[in-house]
Design a protein around this motif. Structure first.
Motif, short mmCIF file in Angstrom:
data_model
loop_
_atom_site.label_atom_id
_atom_site.label_comp_id
_atom_site.label_asym_id
_atom_site.label_seq_id
_atom_site.Cartn_x
_atom_site.Cartn_y
_atom_site.Cartn_z
N ILE A 1 6.49 -47.27 -36.02
CA ILE A 1 5.38 -48.17 -36.40
C ILE A 1 5.66 -48.86 -37.75
N LYS A 2 6.92 -48.75 -38.19
CA LYS A 2 7.33 -49.40 -39.46
C LYS A 2 7.02 -50.89 -39.43
N HIS A 3 7.28 -51.52 -38.26
CA HIS A 3 7.07 -52.98 -38.15
C HIS A 3 5.61 -53.35 -38.38
N LEU A 4 4.71 -52.42 -38.09
CA LEU A 4 3.28 -52.72 -38.28
C LEU A 4 2.92 -52.66 -39.77
N GLU A 5 3.64 -51.77 -40.47
CA GLU A 5 3.46 -51.70 -41.93
C GLU A 5 3.93 -53.03 -42.54
N LEU A 6 5.05 -53.51 -42.04
CA LEU A 6 5.57 -54.79 -42.55
C LEU A 6 4.59 -55.93 -42.26
N ALA A 7 3.86 -55.78 -41.14
CA ALA A 7 2.88 -56.83 -40.77
C ALA A 7 1.59 -56.73 -41.59
N GLY A 8 1.45 -55.64 -42.38
CA GLY A 8 0.28 -55.55 -43.26
C GLY A 8 -0.64 -54.37 -43.00
N ALA A 9 -0.29 -53.54 -42.02
CA ALA A 9 -1.12 -52.35 -41.75
C ALA A 9 -0.67 -51.19 -42.65
N ALA A 10 -1.57 -50.24 -42.84
CA ALA A 10 -1.13 -48.97 -43.41
C ALA A 10 -0.61 -48.14 -42.24
N ALA A 11 0.30 -47.21 -42.51
CA ALA A 11 0.87 -46.43 -41.40
C ALA A 11 0.82 -44.95 -41.72
N LEU A 12 0.39 -44.18 -40.75
CA LEU A 12 0.34 -42.73 -40.91
C LEU A 12 0.90 -42.06 -39.66
N GLU A 13 1.59 -40.94 -39.89
CA GLU A 13 2.10 -40.18 -38.74
C GLU A 13 0.95 -39.38 -38.14
N LEU A 14 0.73 -39.52 -36.85
CA LEU A 14 -0.33 -38.75 -36.19
C LEU A 14 0.03 -38.51 -34.73
N ASP B 1 -6.68 -33.39 -41.68
CA ASP B 1 -5.98 -33.77 -42.92
C ASP B 1 -5.51 -35.23 -42.84
N THR B 2 -4.97 -35.62 -41.68
CA THR B 2 -4.47 -37.00 -41.53
C THR B 2 -5.64 -37.98 -41.60
N VAL B 3 -6.74 -37.64 -40.95
CA VAL B 3 -7.90 -38.54 -40.97
C VAL B 3 -8.45 -38.64 -42.40
N ALA B 4 -8.44 -37.53 -43.15
CA ALA B 4 -8.89 -37.58 -44.55
C ALA B 4 -8.00 -38.53 -45.35
N LYS B 5 -6.68 -38.47 -45.07
CA LYS B 5 -5.76 -39.42 -45.75
C LYS B 5 -6.09 -40.85 -45.37
#
Ligand SMILES: NC(=O)c1ccc[n+]([C@@H]2O[C@H](COP(=O)([O-])OP(=O)(O)OC[C@H]3O[C@@H](n4cnc5c(N)ncnc54)[C@H](OP(=O)(O)O)[C@@H]3O)[C@@H](O)[C@H]2O)c1
Length: 290
Positions: free
Chosen positions: A40-53, A64-68
């Protein structure tokens, strides 16, 4: 409607990936999640935040991930439960563990993610919970019972959720796509258990070949669907000045299948009305005591 913060599961391809792009193009903020950050790196480049889930992780990890995710912009307004896959295999061939795994992702994953976000939405008395259901939540096709079961399960779970939480100003939206061109049926995503039982072999092979042929020839344009989903949440475009229903089928195949099922059900109720209505105690009902 002001700027919304969206948290979306399963963003490496298909609906999840396109939703992120559509959300960003409308000026909203997207938190894209996926099992592998590199997908999902490309989505980060497009302007999204990215989290592993990975939605099959234990509830605490997902909390914990949702809290982040909430900490990134201080809130989440929309959660989209999108992550899922299909395991194909007949009742006598599919392993019990494969059925469990199917429900673990498609059903329990959505439950865990939603339970992690729900207190935040409830406290703020605002938010939308989107679930990507399916035509398979209306119609059980042969050899994909585990998938259909998972999508039927979502229908009931999410309908209850909607009724439980509407009093807090929360909106629940169950999207039911027909056949859309994503990676759902692509090798690597679709899991196929061909029947080893001679009685089923031919039908199972035909069904597997049918799914393989459908891959990347599905009639549904996922871009159009993603735009409609964002419209429904933002009450813009096709949903401007409309009451958005809880259930929302997408695609002509879904339209005709649901219509046929509703008509069949109405006919059944009519034809068997006397028998269906014949089962109460002769002494009368006492609904109040139930
Ligand atoms: N396409 C259709 O015709 C259609 C029709 C009805 C409903 N739907 C529904 O639409 C939703 C999205 O599917 P799609 O069509 O866009 O297919 P897709 O392109 O295969 O996308 C599925 C996504 O789910 C992710 N995923 C799978 N298991 C996961 C897990 N344990 N944790 C987190 N993410 C996981 C995949 O990530 P990885 O890359 O890590 O595997 C992928 O990003 C699903 O709920 C599907 O049932 C699709």
């Amino acid at each position: 409607m002001g700027q919304l913060v969206w948290l979306i599961t399963g963003c490496s391809s298909g609906f999840g990936e396109l939703l992120v792009h559509h959300v960003l193009s409308r000026g909203d903020l997207a938190i894209a999640t996926g099992r592998k950050l590199d997908k999902i790196k490309h989505l980060e480049l497009a302007g999204a935040a990215a989290l592993e889930l990975d939605v099959t992780r234990p509830q605490q990890d997902i909390d914990d991930t949702v809290a982040k995710a909430i900490a990134i912009h201080g809130r989440v307004d929309v959660v989209v439960n999108n992550a899922a896959y299909i395991v194909m295999g007949g009742w006598e061939d599919i392993e019990y563990d494969q059925i469990l795994a199917q429900f673990d992702t498609n059903v329990f994953g959505s439950i865990k993610v939603t339970r992690a976000v729900l207190p935040h939405l409830r406290e703020r008395r605002s938010g939308t919970m989107v679930f990507i259901g399916s035509l398979s939540g209306w119609h059980g096709h042969p050899f994909v019972g585990a998938y259909a079961g998972s999508k039927f399960a979502l229908e009931g779970l999410v309908e209850s959720l909607s009724r439980e939480t509407e009093a807090f100003g929360l909106k629940t939206l169950l999207i039911e796509p027909g056949r859309f061109r994503t990676k759902l049926l692509s090798p690597g995503n679709l899991q196929v258990m061909q029947s080893k039982i001679p009685d089923y072999a031919e039908a199972s092979r035909e069904h597997a070949n049918g799914l393989a042929k459908e891959d990347q020839t599905q009639p549904g344009d996922t871009q159009k669907a993603a735009k409609i989903i964002v419209d429904l949440v933002r009450k813009e475009g096709c949903a401007a000045a409309k009451d958005v229903p809880f259930r929302f089928p997408l695609g002509p195949d879904c339209f005709s299948t649901i219509k046929e099922k509703c008509e069949e059900t109405l006919n059944l109720l009519q034809e068997w009305k006397d028998v269906i209505n014949s089962t109460n105690h002769d002494s009368g009902t006492d609904i109040g005591s139930n």
